[in-house]
Motif scaffolding. Structure first.
Motif, PDB file in Angstrom:
ATOM      1  N   ILE A  61     -59.021  25.963  28.095  1.00 55.21           N
ATOM      2  CA  ILE A  61     -57.936  24.967  28.467  1.00 55.21           C
ATOM      3  C   ILE A  61     -56.710  25.077  27.939  1.00 55.21           C
ATOM      4  CG2 ILE A  61     -60.013  23.433  28.803  1.00 55.21           C
ATOM      5  CD1 ILE A  61     -58.962  21.571  26.744  1.00 55.21           C
ATOM      6  N   THR A  62     -56.041  25.868  27.125  1.00 53.46           N
ATOM      7  CA  THR A  62     -54.650  26.038  26.682  1.00 53.46           C
ATOM      8  C   THR A  62     -53.991  26.842  27.502  1.00 53.46           C
ATOM      9  OG1 THR A  62     -55.202  27.756  25.139  1.00 53.46           O
ATOM     10  CG2 THR A  62     -55.410  25.589  24.484  1.00 53.46           C
ATOM     11  N   LYS A  63     -54.757  27.478  28.633  1.00 48.74           N
ATOM     12  CA  LYS A  63     -54.151  28.427  29.432  1.00 48.74           C
ATOM     13  C   LYS A  63     -54.238  28.132  30.990  1.00 48.74           C
ATOM     14  CE  LYS A  63     -54.309  32.506  26.530  1.00 48.74           C
ATOM     15  NZ  LYS A  63     -54.841  31.735  25.237  1.00 48.74           N
ATOM     16  N   LYS A  64     -53.344  27.762  31.656  1.00 47.58           N
ATOM     17  CA  LYS A  64     -53.461  27.344  33.111  1.00 47.58           C
ATOM     18  C   LYS A  64     -54.147  28.289  33.870  1.00 47.58           C
ATOM     19  CE  LYS A  64     -50.953  25.136  36.719  1.00 47.58           C
ATOM     20  NZ  LYS A  64     -51.387  25.925  37.953  1.00 47.58           N
ATOM     21  N   GLU A  65     -53.777  29.745  33.719  1.00 50.12           N
ATOM     22  CA  GLU A  65     -54.514  30.617  34.710  1.00 50.12           C
ATOM     23  C   GLU A  65     -55.935  30.542  34.316  1.00 50.12           C
ATOM     24  OE1 GLU A  65     -54.477  35.514  35.384  1.00 50.12           O
ATOM     25  OE2 GLU A  65     -52.963  34.465  33.929  1.00 50.12           O
ATOM     26  N   SER A  66     -56.428  30.201  33.019  1.00 49.11           N
ATOM     27  CA  SER A  66     -57.862  30.325  32.886  1.00 49.11           C
ATOM     28  C   SER A  66     -58.634  29.127  33.508  1.00 49.11           C
ATOM     29  CB  SER A  66     -58.138  30.246  31.531  1.00 49.11           C
ATOM     30  OG  SER A  66     -59.433  30.076  31.169  1.00 49.11           O
ATOM     31  N   ILE A  67     -57.557  28.069  33.493  1.00 54.55           N
ATOM     32  CA  ILE A  67     -58.399  26.852  34.011  1.00 54.55           C
ATOM     33  C   ILE A  67     -58.418  26.843  35.598  1.00 54.55           C
ATOM     34  CG2 ILE A  67     -57.740  24.414  34.359  1.00 54.55           C
ATOM     35  CD1 ILE A  67     -56.350  24.296  31.689  1.00 54.55           C
ATOM     36  N   ASP A  68     -57.463  27.103  36.351  1.00 55.72           N
ATOM     37  CA  ASP A  68     -57.380  27.608  37.559  1.00 55.72           C
ATOM     38  C   ASP A  68     -58.501  28.391  38.164  1.00 55.72           C
ATOM     39  OD1 ASP A  68     -55.083  25.709  37.788  1.00 55.72           O
ATOM     40  OD2 ASP A  68     -53.791  27.503  38.266  1.00 55.72           O
TER      41      ASP A  68
END
Length: 262
Positions: A61-68
């Motif tokens: 959850i510290t990385k937007k790409e991972s969240i998306d």
């Protein structure tokens, strides 16, 4: 406590262990299909494998790409998202020092997960919920220290205090879409981590734990399952007119137990 969550699809962050695992299992036990998400994808997979119909998704959850990517994966596998539990969080054990000595990198690490990460996940999932047009529930996991601050934890109390107010602001903004946003604020909780640090027979901080519990009216730490049932209350169909609220599940500590000798 039993509620009817059949047909609901839930995403829980930080679900591989501890409070997050208990929340995910409790939602599943009440009929929801649950996505166990965690930065430790392998552990999330092992945990989800014990729950019928559950899925596991790796999400940092510290990385937007991972969240998306993770949110899209959950939507693909479950068909949508009706419930979001923002549970993932960190604190510090090593850097219990005054703010004048608190390391910037440790501040950034905690805030990135506990506050910014929750914002990013909420943004991604609320867009899904708005697009579905059927409302939803979001429950943030803050801390009793987000309500009553203590010394030597400047980053944690700032992040969790921010999360308390973000809950209220988000509730106002998403209310017109029938998305209810609430917050559970746990007190000291018995997990594998706190057993080793505070509550186990050979715990390194056993004396500190005894001092802490002396200020808790119920005189004991909470369990992960007790935190999960606070979350379940906010997810229940019967809680459909409750939003923007903070529930302290802390054995009475924030009620003023810490002032009992004043």
């Amino acid at each position: 406590m039993k509620v009817a969550l059949e047909g609901k699809r839930a995403l829980v962050t930080g679900a591989a262990q501890g409070i997050g695992e208990a929340i995910a299992k409790t939602l599943a036990a009440n009929g929801a299909r649950v996505a166990f998400t965690d930065v430790n994808g392998e552990l999330a997979k092992q945990t989800a494998a014990k729950v019928d119909g559950a899925i596991a998704v790796t999400m940092d959850i510290t990385k937007k790409e991972s969240i998306d990517h993770g949110v899209a994966d959950v939507v693909k596998q479950l068909g949508g998202i009706d419930i979001l539990i923002n549970n993932a969080g960190v604190n510090t054990a090593k850097h219990r020092v005054n703010i004048d000595k608190f390391p910037l990198e440790e501040w950034q690490r905690i805030v990135d997960v506990d506050l910014t990460g929750t914002y990013l996940v909420t943004q991604a999932v609320s867009n899904v919920m708005i697009g579905q047009g059927t409302g939803g529930r979001i429950v943030n996991i803050a801390s009793s220290l987000g309500i009553v601050p203590v010394r030597l934890q400047c980053a944690f109390i700032a992040a969790k205090g921010g999360l308390v107010h973000m809950t209220k602001g988000t509730a106002i903004e998403l209310g017109p879409h029938n998305i209810l946003v609430n917050c559970v604020a746990p007190g000291s909780t018995l997990t594998e981590g706190t057993k080793g640090l505070y509550y186990g027979e050979n715990a390194s901080e056993r004396e500190r734990a005894e001092r802490l519990l002396s200020h808790v009216p119920l005189g004991r730490p909470g369990t992960c399952e007790e935190m999960a049932h606070g979350v379940l209350f906010f997810c229940a169909p019967e809680s459909g007119y409750i939003t923007g609220q903070i529930m302290a599940v802390d054995g009475g500590w924030t009620a003023g137990g810490f002032f009992r000798d004043f």
